[in-house]
Design a protein around this motif. Structure first.
Motif, PDB file in Angstrom:
ATOM      1  N   TYR A   1      60.646  29.056  70.598  1.00 35.10           N
ATOM      2  CA  TYR A   1      60.982  30.407  71.061  1.00 35.10           C
ATOM      3  C   TYR A   1      60.502  30.594  72.492  1.00 35.10           C
TER       4      TYR A   1
ATOM      5  N   PHE B   1      61.923  37.929  71.303  1.00 36.45           N
ATOM      6  CA  PHE B   1      62.005  39.039  70.346  1.00 36.45           C
ATOM      7  C   PHE B   1      61.984  40.395  71.063  1.00 36.45           C
TER       8      PHE B   1
ATOM      9  N   ALA C   1      63.170  43.124  69.976  1.00 41.03           N
ATOM     10  CA  ALA C   1      62.938  44.150  68.938  1.00 41.03           C
ATOM     11  C   ALA C   1      63.362  45.520  69.460  1.00 41.03           C
ATOM     12  N   ASP C   2      64.566  45.558  69.993  1.00 41.72           N
ATOM     13  CA  ASP C   2      65.097  46.758  70.639  1.00 41.72           C
ATOM     14  C   ASP C   2      65.885  47.570  69.609  1.00 41.72           C
TER      15      ASP C   2
ATOM     16  N   VAL D   1      68.782  44.961  68.346  1.00 46.71           N
ATOM     17  CA  VAL D   1      68.544  43.527  68.555  1.00 46.71           C
ATOM     18  C   VAL D   1      67.080  43.192  68.300  1.00 46.71           C
ATOM     19  N   PHE D   2      66.835  42.455  67.209  1.00 50.20           N
ATOM     20  CA  PHE D   2      65.462  42.020  66.933  1.00 50.20           C
ATOM     21  C   PHE D   2      65.186  40.725  67.694  1.00 50.20           C
ATOM     22  N   LEU D   3      66.062  39.736  67.459  1.00 48.67           N
ATOM     23  CA  LEU D   3      65.939  38.426  68.115  1.00 48.67           C
ATOM     24  C   LEU D   3      67.063  38.258  69.133  1.00 48.67           C
TER      25      LEU D   3
ATOM     26  N   PRO E   1      69.159  35.503  70.237  1.00 49.89           N
ATOM     27  CA  PRO E   1      69.365  34.132  69.741  1.00 49.89           C
ATOM     28  C   PRO E   1      69.483  33.085  70.848  1.00 49.89           C
TER      29      PRO E   1
ATOM     30  N   LEU F   1      66.149  31.102  71.248  1.00 48.61           N
ATOM     31  CA  LEU F   1      65.648  30.295  70.134  1.00 48.61           C
ATOM     32  C   LEU F   1      66.280  28.910  70.255  1.00 48.61           C
TER      33      LEU F   1
ATOM     34  N   SER G   1      56.801  32.172  66.552  1.00 48.70           N
ATOM     35  CA  SER G   1      56.997  32.451  67.974  1.00 48.70           C
ATOM     36  C   SER G   1      55.930  31.746  68.799  1.00 48.70           C
TER      37      SER G   1
END
Lengths: 445, 445
Positions: free
Chosen positions: B169, B174, B176-177, B182-184, B186, B189, B208
């Motif tokens: 990561y 993250f 985390a919005d 949007v958490f992740l 992508p 990653l 993470s």
């Protein structure tokens, strides 16, 4: 001597920022976005569980992710490292951690659980999994996930080896007698010299027998192989649950199989999952339950979760509104029992992919939703109907855990269904499980 | 910009009830007989180290025992489980744990060290060992211990894979919005898809990036292969020490090799072992040193320790007063460098087995024995003579640790050789090591 009344066991199963059916939990302003890697969060959860007199904290695990998995899968602490940090901030609550028998070696893992048992003063439990996520194989050098028979054969032998290693030292192996100059009594140290189908392990373990004699073995068998493994070696089960009738069938089957192996069926405790939603009134609780459902709708994550049962298969490649695709050949690669159920339901009900994915996260009235009295009634009903010995409880927030602890637990206590004080110091003690005698001491007697 | 003065690093290396040269420690009434499995002992040691502003607590390990090994080998907690419990009772001191690259898998171990780095807020260090005890092989299904070249090749690739997994990561993966849902992210990653000679690991890690970016890598290379590995990948070394001249040679060699690999030689910190004996006067300290030597005499344990360098060979089968037996063929199975030295010395000095065994635990005046001023002088001398960047300190008792901390540390501080307050929160910070940039973020820039 009177027989103690049969009592309900309760464990807490914290998710951090979101479990399989909690896609939207991370958006809740009461939940820290990094909860699943915040040791402070887990220490608080463990302390709350201990304050509530719960039997254990139960940490699940997976060793594989992809970007579509729910939040807590993506980013989480390794369970034993987590539980060791929690151990010294609690003194009574059991500490159950998930670890794979497919992707560990018995010597290392037996030593780590024995270390946790020493550090916690006898509170360690091991939830043995064979690793359901196919993708895990790729993280451990394998092209293909091992098949069911191999995974379960290995699991059984793994537990045997671990138990052998845990008996390396008899309980009185270290006289530490200064006058005689004897630290270790070498006749009480035993090699294992195990040679089996899957493992060859000489031993002995370099760690004395732990306070529980042996950490408690949990299992989560659903398939035929899983049920058989559980009946042979498990002392606790994280059961599939389902409807009351399904839970009764599973419970009776496990107890019957356990007895058939010559074991006391009281020495295997069946836990089902529960996600209670408690509020002042039944109506308010159902309202909150529907609200949670709305928060959790996330088709992308549901497709990811669906893929998990088919070996991390990518379902985004199909037309969402076409009939559920033919993926029967992938069932063996993932969670076979779950995958087979999904395929059957899709066929009999003629469902599209969207309907199947949404169905995985569909609104269902939970059995443990309502005012405190309602939830206590439901738990009592399930308990007395022979579906469970205990419940692994998951809550969305610390506030919702408190609603259960302050509202429901006192009712269960008043009814004599739950302890009013800890009566033991160890997880074995809480669960009413015997301390296994060291095999070498037994052989000597 | 001014260059910070070069400062001495200090770590604490607790033994519990007795290290290799501490056979009799368990008899000391001030030492708890179960110290090596008492988490309270380790927490107190870590807190003492932190109170003294030390860089780290350093936990060594082995995965093999036999009944003749010294006390702490017989019975000890697994290092990462131990350090995780210690982590939440300290806030600044580094936590270095030993783990074998020969008998672990990279995914599991990388995850456990990253978990410790998260739990401790950036204080994890991994002492990479290839497992010197031959008998270890038997605990992991192997008939024969892997040879040097294989073990060291595997170690190097193992560290590479772990570092790759630690970069799974990017730091801002993250968001985390909640508003955007949007958490992740992508795109932040990354799978690893490593395929090498020893390992095939897909990744990504399900954890993470940890506070240090990557836990600090320690190594303990003595042989040619070990030195080469250290120079390539290590950020800290637990060096063999020896005489001042030997330590100078090793130190210069490691720094030269590190530079030859294009690395900054300041980014590898060389620690030697030190067992200071501090008393009010030099005479009292030497007296105590001799007293310790008398307490520690134990021929049986010395033979066991000798056996350790020859693949857990049983030396009790030989005549103690005959010439040292011909065991040259066993050197490759154990600690080759040490074993070869023992054989050479036995031959040149024409020693019996008894003389060799007693010699391993012979009385030697330690370089760091004396009144506080004397010990501070000696540390300064060794430091300025280019033998070390730091010392891994072992004490017999908590009282003797305190004599060093209260007597010697203030003198080192007065001379500007040791910090007077922590200037960083992480182990990397204490050691002056850079935080590695995430490789994927770097590639994007």
């Amino acid at each position: 001597m009177t027989t103690a009344p049969r009592r309900l066991h309760l464990a807490l199963h914290p998710y951090g920022v979101g479990g399989p059916g909690q896609h939207g939990l991370w958006k809740d302003p009461r939940v820290a976005k990094n909860a699943s890697i915040d040791i402070g969060y887990y220490i608080r959860q463990a302390q709350a569980a201990e304050h509530a007199l719960f039997d254990a904290l139960f940490i699940v695990d997976s060793q594989f992710i992809n970007a579509t998995y729910p939040a807590h899968y993506l980013n989480r602490l390794e369970p034993l490292t987590l539980l060791s940090a929690v151990a010294t901030h609690t003194s009574r609550v059991g500490l159950v951690g998930t670890a794979s028998s497919t992707y560990n070696s018995p010597f290392n893992l037996a030593r780590r659980f024995a270390s946790l048992d020493h550090i916690s003063g006898g509170r360690a439990g091991w939830n043995v999994v064979t690793s359901f996520d196919t993708g895990t194989a790729g993280n451990f050098g394998l092209d293909e996930h091992l098949d069911y028979a191999t995974r379960y054969g290995r699991a059984r032998e793994f537990v045997e080896v671990a138990r052998g290693l845990w008996d390396s030292y008899e309980d009185d192996a270290f006289p530490a007698d200064v006058e005689r100059g004897v630290f270790l009594d070498p006749t009480k140290l035993h090699a294992l010299d195990h040679e089996g189908e899957h493992f060859k392990v000489a031993g002995p373990l370099n760690l004395s027998r732990s306070p529980q004699g042996q950490p408690v073995i949990f299992q989560a068998g659903v398939s035929e192989e899983g049920r058989d493994l559980a009946a042979r070696v498990a002392e606790g089960i994280y059961a599939p649950g389902g409807t009351l009738a399904q839970a009764q069938e599973y419970y009776a089957d496990i107890k019957r199989r356990t007895a058939a192996h010559g074991r006391d069926p009281e020495h295997i405790k069946v836990f089902i999952h529960g996600s209670p939603v408690v509020a002042a009134t039944d109506e308010a609780a159902r309202r909150r339950e529907r609200e949670i459902h709305e928060e959790d709708k996330d088709l992308g994550r549901s497709l990811g979760l669906l893929g998990r049962s088919f070996g991390a298969h990518d379902f985004t490649r199909y037309d969402l509104d076409a009939p559920f695709p033919d993926v029967a050949h992938l069932a063996e690669k993932g969670g076979r029992t779950t995958a087979t159920k999904i395929i059957e339901r899709a066929r009999t009900e003629n469902l599209t992919l969207r309907q199947v994915a949404e169905g995985l996260n569909a609104y269902k009235e939970g059995p443990f939703t309502g005012a405190p009295e309602t939830v206590a009634d439901a738990l009592q009903h399930w308990f007395e109907a022979g579906t469970l010995d205990g419940v692994n409880l998951a809550f969305r927030t610390e506030e919702e855990l408190n609603l259960f602890v302050d509202g429901v637990v006192p009712l269960l206590q008043k009814r004599g269904l739950f302890r009013t004080a800890y009566e033991a110091d160890t997880l074995r003690g809480h669960l009413g499980l015997p301390v296994p005698e060291n095999r070498h001491t037994a052989a000597r007697a």
